[in-house]
Enzyme design. Structure first.
Site, PDB file in Angstrom:
ATOM      1  CB  CYS A   1      32.449  96.631 -50.166  1.00  0.00           C
ATOM      2  SG  CYS A   1      32.531  98.268 -49.405  1.00  0.00           S
TER       3      CYS A   1
ATOM      4  N   GLY B   1      32.338  65.856 -43.364  1.00  0.00           N
ATOM      5  CA  GLY B   1      33.128  66.257 -42.209  1.00  0.00           C
ATOM      6  C   GLY B   1      34.323  65.366 -41.921  1.00  0.00           C
TER       7      GLY B   1
ATOM      8  CB  CYS C   1      30.889  98.906 -44.476  1.00  0.00           C
ATOM      9  SG  CYS C   1      32.041  99.318 -45.814  1.00  0.00           S
TER      10      CYS C   1
END
Lengths: 365, 302, 201
Positions: free
Chosen positions: B277, B37, B246
């Site tokens: 997808c 970080g 979707c």
């Protein structure tokens, strides 16, 4: 019917072919040669060398041709090429006092040893468009001095320095920093600031320098000297007790002197702002000198009140390759984040309308 | 799409960067991994693409990539957005590596603005392109100040900002680049991913590296690192929810793009992760608008 | 300079360094995992091949290296580093970007190395500790970033006082040093972020 966007690769290739065609322009007109750019657009070449941070006139000219005359784009091309070059070592500091002077003027003395040498300047030209340049007219040959001498002339700041009226040249303590090799941290030392300014955008530095003349960090500058000409670059080779000349560079140097009333630690004296740029780049060298002096505010115990005095602000934003990249990156797709914002705005509006509606109902009751 | 070549024919070094530059970046990456970080400054180089267009990610990828890697590049979750295409072809040219659009085949994934929907594995590295690495930058523009705030773990300003949102709107109005805290120490910018993706950062089996070229910073999340989105007890962190699945593959629980279909308000929602997808459609899943689409994966060019 | 200083560098500098870096990256991002590093370089003794590969991958003229006494006293090692890596060798541990330790039993305390500052904790030494293997008698149980639950590491040798120093190194986080253990043909990482669960207590 919805068709997902595909074929980015082909679209990019087509765009690049169109770009190449537009760069060439009408094929009935002869193509520009790199030599023509080198010879006849030499100040553009100098700017690209300076801000591209690579002394190579031919590559700068090529970059200008490739960039269709967009100088920031040309600077970017030169920088991207420069990254791939190995670094062999650090040269000795160039001695501008030994410059083969082509131009040298001082605004602080009417006359001085070596004289005022105007050289190839736009100064005192009347800015009237010259229709003759549409044709092929060749200029009359320029007069040459009977005795060009060696060219070496003492620097004005050295003349003043002898009397202690101006701060001395800062002592050099070893190898200077290099912001292309080490990450920048703030406050940056002066030599790194100067490097950033030398690579910095002429327009940005010009505006900042101008702002110091208008009262945003007023520093009472005088152009002690502006000189332009060739200097020798030398390098020390381990194991040899003399330095080896590598070649000559054309540079423009500007020394601004500024009034300084003194502080607890320093007597009243003139202080300096310094500009040094590749090639003939007088506006840039002057702007750089103004900015350098303004950025020395903290060192000289002055109040830091103006943008030009703010080292982090100036150094972080003066690089036009960085600036143009980040501004232009807004052209990249951002639809994922935009979608997130769209959803938020819809939600905030719905909440707003609920509240408004509620108030109206309350008012009606 | 996959084309492995023996030796790339370019005048440049393998993966473009010279070896000295790679060493410098590799040192920065290892320090970043050791201090999760924390933003490690590095001497970012000028790349042949503009600053702000992924030069940080490109430099990190160039320092990592080897002949055995398989590279995937996405922008907005899609493999065929123009900048993803451009970066992928850059590496195909200068490193001659195999490229892929399939998340599960990739050993290195460079991304802008999304984390793939498919969970990553221990053998993958995700490289984020970062525009502004400093999470405190819009609260305090000065590097000298923000560096001190990180040193002192002084993050009150960030909490005040988030709390002001709650006071004004009743909830936190940050939707992307939503700040996180790493292992309870550093507040970190996860790059402009939608906050929807934030939960994927924590405890990931994959190494995650972040490169900011213009701002000259590299930071990292080692695998299995605790990453928490900043929030308040009475206002816990929540991700975006979509009201419909979707339109193409019927997926829900994924991030969707809103696509405008016509100029009378017609619109649909489709997966932002194009590989996810397509994979679902190949597996036979259909969304409610997929009927109009023809065969799966048969999208026309351009 | 002896002739053998000129040989034994990376056979392929580009892909050799890349392979070592990926092993290092895995080692430091998954503390406790052992990464094999087959002989990519052939350094003179007492520098071992994996330790030599690590510094050949990461060090150069910009990164001063500290060597412990047995290494510093070997002219062959100094020449090899000078020729293949070009890194300046420093005698002050606190100035070193990298340190190579051939004898962990006699190494300086970790606190003597460059520990970084709160503002710039990255500006700190990475130590390469040569070990004979990873099946020592004392097994450290590790927890922290890079580790799903816990992991185990048993470098041999593992001086008892080093364990206490490692705990102190974790306590001053984000400052501190990072460690790469290197047997002849394998490495393991111990970054400053790792906690040791079975330490001195």
């Amino acid at each position: 019917m919805y068709v997902a966007v595909k074929g980015g690769e082909a679209a990019i290739a087509n765009a690049h072919r169109l770009l190449a065609e537009r760069r060439r322009g009408d094929p009935a007109v002869p193509a520009l040669t790199v030599d023509q750019i080198l010879q006849q657009l030499s100040l553009a070449v100098d700017r690209v060398m300076g801000e591209g941070s690579l002394y190579d006139r031919r590559l700068a000219a090529l970059a200008i041709k490739q960039a269709r005359g967009d100088l920031v784009e040309a600077i970017f091309l030169v920088r991207a090429y420069r990254t791939t070059l190995p670094r062999f070592g650090a040269s000795l500091p160039v001695d501008t006092g030994k410059m083969a002077v082509e131009r040298r003027i001082s605004a602080t003395f009417k006359d001085l040893p070596g004289g005022q040498v105007l050289g190839p300047t736009f100064d005192y030209t009347h800015r009237l468009l010259d229709p003759d340049l549409e044709g092929e007219a060749e200029p009359e040959p320029a007069a040459t001095a009977e005795d060009p001498g060696e060219g070496a002339m003492a620097r004005v700041t050295d003349l003043l320095g002898e009397a202690g009226l101006i701060e001395p040249d800062p002592e050099s303590d070893g190898e200077p920093g290099d912001l292309t090799r080490e990450p920048l941290s703030f406050p940056a030392p002066r030599e790194v600031r100067l490097q950033a300014l030398a690579r910095g955008d002429e327009g940005f530095l010009l505006a900042l320098g101008y702002s110091t003349q208008r009262g945003f960090a007023r520093s009472h500058p005088f152009a002690a000297e502006i000189r332009m000409g060739e200097v020798e670059v030398e390098i020390e080779v381990p194991g040899m007790d003399f330095s080896v000349p590598l070649g000559r560079l054309k540079v423009t140097e500007c020394q601004m002197v500024n009034q300084f009333r003194g502080s607890a630690a320093a007597p009243p004296q003139f202080t300096r702002g310094y500009g040094l740029v590749f090639g003939h780049a007088e506006r840039k060298a002057m702007a750089m000198a103004l900015c350098d002096r303004a950025l020395r505010a903290r060192e000289l115990g002055e109040d830091e009140t103006a943008p030009a005095q703010d080292g982090e602000f100036v150094i972080s934003h003066c690089d036009n390759v960085q600036a143009t990249g980040f501004v232009e990156h807004l052209k990249l797709p951002h639809y994922v984040d935009f979608q997130a914002e769209l959803e938020l705005i819809r939600r905030l509006r719905a909440e707003f309308e609920d509240r408004e509606g509620g108030q109206e109902r309350e008012a009606a009751e | 799409m996959s084309t492995a070549q023996e030796k790339p024919e370019t005048p440049y070094n393998f993966a473009y960067l010279d070896e000295q530059t790679k060493r410098m970046i590799r040192r920065a990456i290892l320090k970043a991994v050791a201090i999760p970080g924390y933003q490690v400054p590095f001497a970012s180089r000028e790349m042949p693409m503009p600053y702000g267009w992924g030069t940080g990610g490109v430099q990190v990828t160039a320092s990592l990539i080897g002949p055995d890697d398989v590279l995937k590049v996405i922008d907005q979750g899609a493999d065929d957005t123009t900048n993803a295409v451009s970066i992928r072809s850059f590496f195909a040219k200068v490193a001659g590596v195999k490229t892929t659009t399939h998340t599960k085949e990739a050993s290195l994934i460079q991304t802008r603005h999304r984390v793939p929907e498919m969970p990553l594995s221990e053998n993958q590295i995700l490289v984020y392109q970062v525009p502004i690495p400093e999470p405190l930058r819009f609260l305090e523009p000065r590097e000298t100040e923000t560096r001190l705030m990180h040193a002192l773990e002084e993050y009150g300003l960030m909490h005040v900002k988030l709390y002001e949102d709650i006071a004004r709107h009743g909830h936190i109005a940050t939707t992307y680049a939503y700040p996180v805290k790493v292992e309870g120490r550093y507040v970190m910018d996860p790059s402009p991913i939608p906050k929807f993706d934030n939960p994927k950062l924590t405890n990931s089996p994959a190494l995650q590296l972040f490169g900011a070229g213009r701002e000259k910073r590299i930071y990292a999340l080692p695998p299995y690192t605790r990453v928490e989105s900043l929030d308040f007890e009475d206002h816990p962190f929540r991700v975006q929810e979509f009201s419909e699945p979707c339109g193409l593959c019927g997926a829900s629980g994924v991030y969707l793009d809103e696509v405008i279909l016509d100029d009378h308000g017609g619109r649909m929602f489709v997966c932002s992760d194009t590989d996810h997808c397509e994979g679902r459609r190949e597996a036979g899943h259909r969304g409610h608008l997929a009927g109009a689409m023809g065969a799966p994966g048969a999208e026309a060019a351009e | 300079m002896k002739a053998d200083a000129l040989s034994g560098g990376f056979f392929d500098p580009v892909f050799g360094a890349q392979a070592v870096f990926r092993a290092l990256l895995r080692a430091l991002s998954r503390p406790g995992e052992i990464e094999n590093l087959p002989g990519l370089v052939r350094p003179p003794t007492p520098l071992n091949p994996a330790a030599a590969a690590v510094i050949a991958c990461l060090a150069d003229a910009d990164t001063p290296i500290f060597l412990d006494r047995p290494l510093a006293e070997s002219e062959a090692v100094r020449d090899w580093i000078g020729f293949h890596i070009g890194a300046p060798i420093v005698s002050l541990a606190g100035r070193a970007t990298f340190a190579v330790i051939s004898d962990p039993e006699k190494m300086p305390p970790l606190a003597d190395f460059w520990l970084g500052t709160e503002e710039y904790p990255d500006r700190s030494t990475t130590l390469v500790l040569q070990v004979t293997g990873f099946e020592g008698s004392r097994t450290l149980t590790l927890q922290g970033p890079g580790i799903a639950e816990t992991s185990a590491l048993a470098p041999d040798p593992l001086p008892a006082r080093l364990i206490g120093q490692l705990e102190e190194n974790r306590r001053i986080f984000p400052r501190g040093v990072d460690i790469v253990f290197a047997s002849r043909h394998a490495i393991a990482g111990l970054p400053r972020s790792t906690r040791i669960l079975n330490g001195a207590a």
